[in-house]
Design a protein around this motif. Sequence first.
Motif, PDB file in Angstrom:
ATOM      1  N   THR A 156       0.832  -1.210   0.000  1.00  0.00           N
ATOM      2  CA  THR A 156       0.000   0.000   0.000  1.00  0.00           C
ATOM      3  C   THR A 156       0.859   1.250   0.000  1.00  0.00           C
ATOM      4  O   THR A 156       0.598   2.204  -0.749  1.00  0.00           O
ATOM      5  CB  THR A 156      -0.925   0.011   1.235  1.00  0.00           C
ATOM      6  OG1 THR A 156      -1.739  -1.172   1.227  1.00  0.00           O
ATOM      7  CG2 THR A 156      -1.812   1.245   1.235  1.00  0.00           C
ATOM      8  N   TYR A 157       1.891   1.256   0.842  1.00  0.00           N
ATOM      9  CA  TYR A 157       2.780   2.413   0.907  1.00  0.00           C
ATOM     10  C   TYR A 157       3.452   2.674  -0.436  1.00  0.00           C
ATOM     11  O   TYR A 157       3.616   3.834  -0.853  1.00  0.00           O
ATOM     12  CB  TYR A 157       3.866   2.198   1.971  1.00  0.00           C
ATOM     13  CG  TYR A 157       3.392   2.355   3.394  1.00  0.00           C
ATOM     14  CD1 TYR A 157       2.704   3.494   3.804  1.00  0.00           C
ATOM     15  CD2 TYR A 157       3.643   1.357   4.337  1.00  0.00           C
ATOM     16  CE1 TYR A 157       2.282   3.637   5.114  1.00  0.00           C
ATOM     17  CE2 TYR A 157       3.219   1.498   5.659  1.00  0.00           C
ATOM     18  CZ  TYR A 157       2.541   2.635   6.044  1.00  0.00           C
ATOM     19  OH  TYR A 157       2.124   2.782   7.340  1.00  0.00           O
ATOM     20  N   ARG A 159       2.407   2.287  -3.291  1.00  0.00           N
ATOM     21  CA  ARG A 159       1.511   2.872  -4.291  1.00  0.00           C
ATOM     22  C   ARG A 159       1.240   4.349  -4.003  1.00  0.00           C
ATOM     23  O   ARG A 159       0.564   5.030  -4.782  1.00  0.00           O
ATOM     24  CB  ARG A 159       0.186   2.101  -4.325  1.00  0.00           C
ATOM     25  CG  ARG A 159       0.296   0.698  -4.926  1.00  0.00           C
ATOM     26  CD  ARG A 159      -1.064   0.116  -5.257  1.00  0.00           C
ATOM     27  NE  ARG A 159      -1.867  -0.120  -4.053  1.00  0.00           N
ATOM     28  CZ  ARG A 159      -1.869  -1.260  -3.351  1.00  0.00           C
ATOM     29  NH1 ARG A 159      -1.103  -2.281  -3.758  1.00  0.00           N
ATOM     30  NH2 ARG A 159      -2.627  -1.393  -2.292  1.00  0.00           N
ATOM     31  N   ASP A 160       1.789   4.847  -2.876  1.00  0.00           N
ATOM     32  CA  ASP A 160       1.628   6.243  -2.514  1.00  0.00           C
ATOM     33  C   ASP A 160       2.586   7.084  -3.363  1.00  0.00           C
ATOM     34  O   ASP A 160       3.806   6.892  -3.303  1.00  0.00           O
ATOM     35  CB  ASP A 160       1.940   6.426  -1.020  1.00  0.00           C
ATOM     36  CG  ASP A 160       1.714   7.850  -0.532  1.00  0.00           C
ATOM     37  OD1 ASP A 160       1.773   8.786  -1.353  1.00  0.00           O
ATOM     38  OD2 ASP A 160       1.480   8.032   0.670  1.00  0.00           O
ATOM     39  N   GLU A 162       3.726  10.076  -3.078  1.00  0.00           N
ATOM     40  CA  GLU A 162       4.724  10.824  -2.322  1.00  0.00           C
ATOM     41  C   GLU A 162       5.854   9.911  -1.844  1.00  0.00           C
ATOM     42  O   GLU A 162       7.023  10.300  -1.868  1.00  0.00           O
ATOM     43  CB  GLU A 162       4.063  11.534  -1.134  1.00  0.00           C
ATOM     44  CG  GLU A 162       3.133  12.673  -1.549  1.00  0.00           C
ATOM     45  CD  GLU A 162       2.671  13.498  -0.362  1.00  0.00           C
ATOM     46  OE1 GLU A 162       2.869  13.047   0.799  1.00  0.00           O
ATOM     47  OE2 GLU A 162       2.104  14.582  -0.580  1.00  0.00           O
ATOM     48  N   ASP A 191       5.250   8.274   7.709  1.00  0.00           N
ATOM     49  CA  ASP A 191       3.995   7.787   8.307  1.00  0.00           C
ATOM     50  C   ASP A 191       3.994   7.929   9.827  1.00  0.00           C
ATOM     51  O   ASP A 191       3.114   8.590  10.393  1.00  0.00           O
ATOM     52  CB  ASP A 191       3.776   6.324   7.911  1.00  0.00           C
ATOM     53  CG  ASP A 191       2.456   5.781   8.445  1.00  0.00           C
ATOM     54  OD1 ASP A 191       1.418   6.370   8.125  1.00  0.00           O
ATOM     55  OD2 ASP A 191       2.482   4.792   9.201  1.00  0.00           O
TER      56      ASP A 191
END
Length: 366
Positions: A156-157, A159-160, A162, A191
Amino acid sequence: MATINVSSQEVDFTSISNVFIDYYMTDANGDFVKLYLYLAMLCTTRKPITVRDIADHLNCTESDVCRGIKYWIKADAISLSYNEGGEVTGIVLLNLKKPATDLNDLKIVDFSLALTSNSDKAQKKTSEADEESIEEIEEAPKAPRKKQPTPKQLATYMRDPEIEDLVQEATAYCQHQLTQKDINSIIYIKDQLGFSFDLAEYLLEYCAEVKKTSFNYIEKVARNWYEEGIDNREDAAEYSARYLTFYSKILKSMGITSRFSPVPAEKKYIDKWTNEFGFTEAIILEACNRAIAQKPNDVTFPYVNGILENWFKNNVHSFSDISRLDEMHNEKKRQTTKSSQGIIPSPNSSDKLKMLEDYFLDEVNK
């Protein structure tokens, strides 16, 4: 990935508590961890050793060893043992406690004072500066412990947008392909520490500027900014400029090279010297140099503060004022020497009181 077992062919082992590895080691810097491991090894050998021997083995200074000793005393991981004369005779590795156990009643011992042969110094309670350190540390926000993302979270991260951009920028600044551990550090900063993209980007720029691009260093700076309450690029730039110049010069002048910024109690002293006393950088560095000359192995911030406090009380504003004060000090010493040799009449009661006052001022200025 299948599980694995770890074994060794080595016969001589030093046993390290799992509690140390799980909890204590995580927040300590590498030099302090090396010191603790070496002390643990010395427990098995029962070999008498000096602070200088430890410093030589770890390739550091005796001041670094003393700071490490004080760190582990504060962490309630070790304590000192004394003889009847108040001199340090040993270091005791204590039973370690998990975080669930109350670790608030911490004590800091001035290890450098404890090493002196003066029993009065060795038996002193926690110093005022150390008490200030505890208060400052308790008030400061503590950076959260780093958590490793699960494979699902990691996907998930990644796909961020930033996070992707920060990984690309970090790769360019560090000039090598990032490892998974490096990427996890970026995720932690973004995060868990809550850095905005702009602040995280400036963090990478800053570390590249000072030529410190290991993620251990980058993460250490990020934790420091978090604990200082820095949450935007402008504040970070202002803070970094001070630490790159003024604060870092003072630390280096006092022989502190194992860290890049002062701890809260040290920062409080430095800010007092500039804001309350109004001294320039040059005057403060002169005081640090004099302190190092007098106590090359165990100079402390309270000791430097004593010098600057004396100068402040005597209206020192420039180097010519310091020279004037030095000359007065030397003249008083000459008069005292003549008096003790019977060259001038013995002082009366009021003169004795003045000489006693001068003696204590001299002790501060040594």
